[in-house]
Scaffold this motif. Structure first.
Motif, short mmCIF file in Angstrom:
data_model
loop_
_atom_site.label_atom_id
_atom_site.label_comp_id
_atom_site.label_asym_id
_atom_site.label_seq_id
_atom_site.Cartn_x
_atom_site.Cartn_y
_atom_site.Cartn_z
N GLU A 1 -145.55 -69.47 11.48
CA GLU A 1 -144.31 -69.66 12.18
C GLU A 1 -143.52 -68.34 12.07
OE1 GLU A 1 -142.12 -73.61 12.83
OE2 GLU A 1 -139.85 -71.93 13.83
N MET A 2 -143.46 -68.49 10.60
CA MET A 2 -142.35 -67.21 10.14
C MET A 2 -143.22 -65.69 10.51
SD MET A 2 -142.19 -67.88 6.03
CE MET A 2 -141.70 -69.64 5.41
N ALA A 3 -144.39 -65.58 10.33
CA ALA A 3 -144.97 -64.42 11.23
C ALA A 3 -144.62 -64.25 12.70
CB ALA A 3 -146.84 -64.44 11.06
N GLU A 4 -144.46 -65.24 13.72
CA GLU A 4 -144.52 -65.04 14.76
C GLU A 4 -142.52 -64.55 14.83
OE1 GLU A 4 -145.94 -65.67 17.67
OE2 GLU A 4 -147.68 -66.33 17.27
N ARG A 5 -141.87 -65.09 14.27
CA ARG A 5 -140.86 -64.98 14.36
C ARG A 5 -140.24 -63.49 13.07
NH1 ARG A 5 -136.61 -69.81 14.05
NH2 ARG A 5 -135.60 -68.97 14.90
N LEU A 6 -140.54 -63.46 12.33
CA LEU A 6 -139.94 -62.47 11.34
C LEU A 6 -141.25 -61.26 11.06
CD1 LEU A 6 -136.92 -61.55 10.30
CD2 LEU A 6 -138.15 -62.30 8.33
N LEU A 7 -142.23 -61.78 10.20
CA LEU A 7 -142.70 -60.64 9.68
C LEU A 7 -143.72 -60.06 10.21
CD1 LEU A 7 -144.10 -63.17 7.13
CD2 LEU A 7 -141.68 -62.04 7.07
N ALA A 8 -144.11 -60.71 11.51
CA ALA A 8 -145.51 -59.50 12.04
C ALA A 8 -144.63 -59.20 13.90
CB ALA A 8 -146.42 -59.70 12.45
N ASN A 9 -144.92 -58.45 14.11
CA ASN A 9 -144.17 -58.42 15.47
C ASN A 9 -144.92 -58.29 16.97
OD1 ASN A 9 -143.48 -57.46 18.14
ND2 ASN A 9 -142.79 -55.50 17.70
N PRO A 10 -145.36 -59.11 17.50
CA PRO A 10 -146.47 -59.45 18.57
C PRO A 10 -147.00 -58.55 19.27
CG PRO A 10 -144.84 -61.04 19.12
CD PRO A 10 -144.58 -60.19 17.70
N THR A 11 -146.06 -57.56 19.62
CA THR A 11 -146.36 -56.63 20.49
C THR A 11 -147.94 -55.74 19.99
OG1 THR A 11 -144.05 -56.93 21.70
CG2 THR A 11 -145.77 -54.95 22.05
N ILE A 12 -147.75 -55.68 18.87
CA ILE A 12 -148.14 -54.53 17.86
C ILE A 12 -149.11 -54.50 17.19
CG2 ILE A 12 -146.50 -52.76 19.02
CD1 ILE A 12 -145.77 -52.69 16.37
N HIS A 13 -149.05 -55.92 16.44
CA HIS A 13 -149.41 -56.58 15.27
C HIS A 13 -150.69 -57.50 15.54
CE1 HIS A 13 -145.81 -54.46 12.74
NE2 HIS A 13 -146.86 -54.15 12.41
N ASP A 14 -151.49 -57.62 14.65
CA ASP A 14 -151.69 -59.75 14.42
C ASP A 14 -151.54 -59.28 13.47
OD1 ASP A 14 -153.89 -59.16 16.68
OD2 ASP A 14 -155.42 -57.60 16.48
#
Lengths: 83, 83
Positions: A62-75
């Motif tokens: 959830e941290m990745a989804e909300r802050l650490l990664a940008n799902p448009t450009i990151h896996d």
């Protein structure tokens, strides 16, 4: 509650330009190193307390989804270890 | 020559301040996440051709020493896999 360290690895999706990696690669070539390619990734090691490893992984995702990664450009990938 | 991918992980030495990680930690806390600590590391995945895994690791270590890491403030680790 158990103490875990969740590691979140964030990388650009295939096809997304990475000018920083490109610059690093060129700099290494200029220094005389031979290399075929270079990718850079960000890693976050998050210390957290959770009921279980699954709960720790879910929170880190959830941290990745909300802050650490940008799902448009990151896996991203999450792995969890007891600390 | 064999094709290898060398992974160079660069992290701040213990005791070196990491304002970026501190900001990320605070932002996660503000979003309601509970966490004890957060460290961030940079990883470089370098594709290279070498005679052996040892030769690939040696070249990646030299890249770390000369460009990827700043030995005053960073520790680094190198691992090598066939690609």
């Amino acid at each position: 509650m158990t103490a875990y360290t969740a590691t979140v690895t964030v990388r650009l999706k295939r096809g997304v330009l990475d000018p920083e990696a490109e610059t690093t690669k060129r700099a290494l070539s200029r220094l005389g190193f031979e290399l075929e390619g270079l990718r850079s990734t960000d890693r976050y090691e998050v210390d957290l307390d959770a009921e279980s490893a699954d709960a720790a992984a879910a929170r880190a995702e959830e941290m990745a989804e909300r802050l650490l990664a940008n799902p448009t450009i990151h896996d991203y990938e999450v792995s969890v270890e007891e600390r």
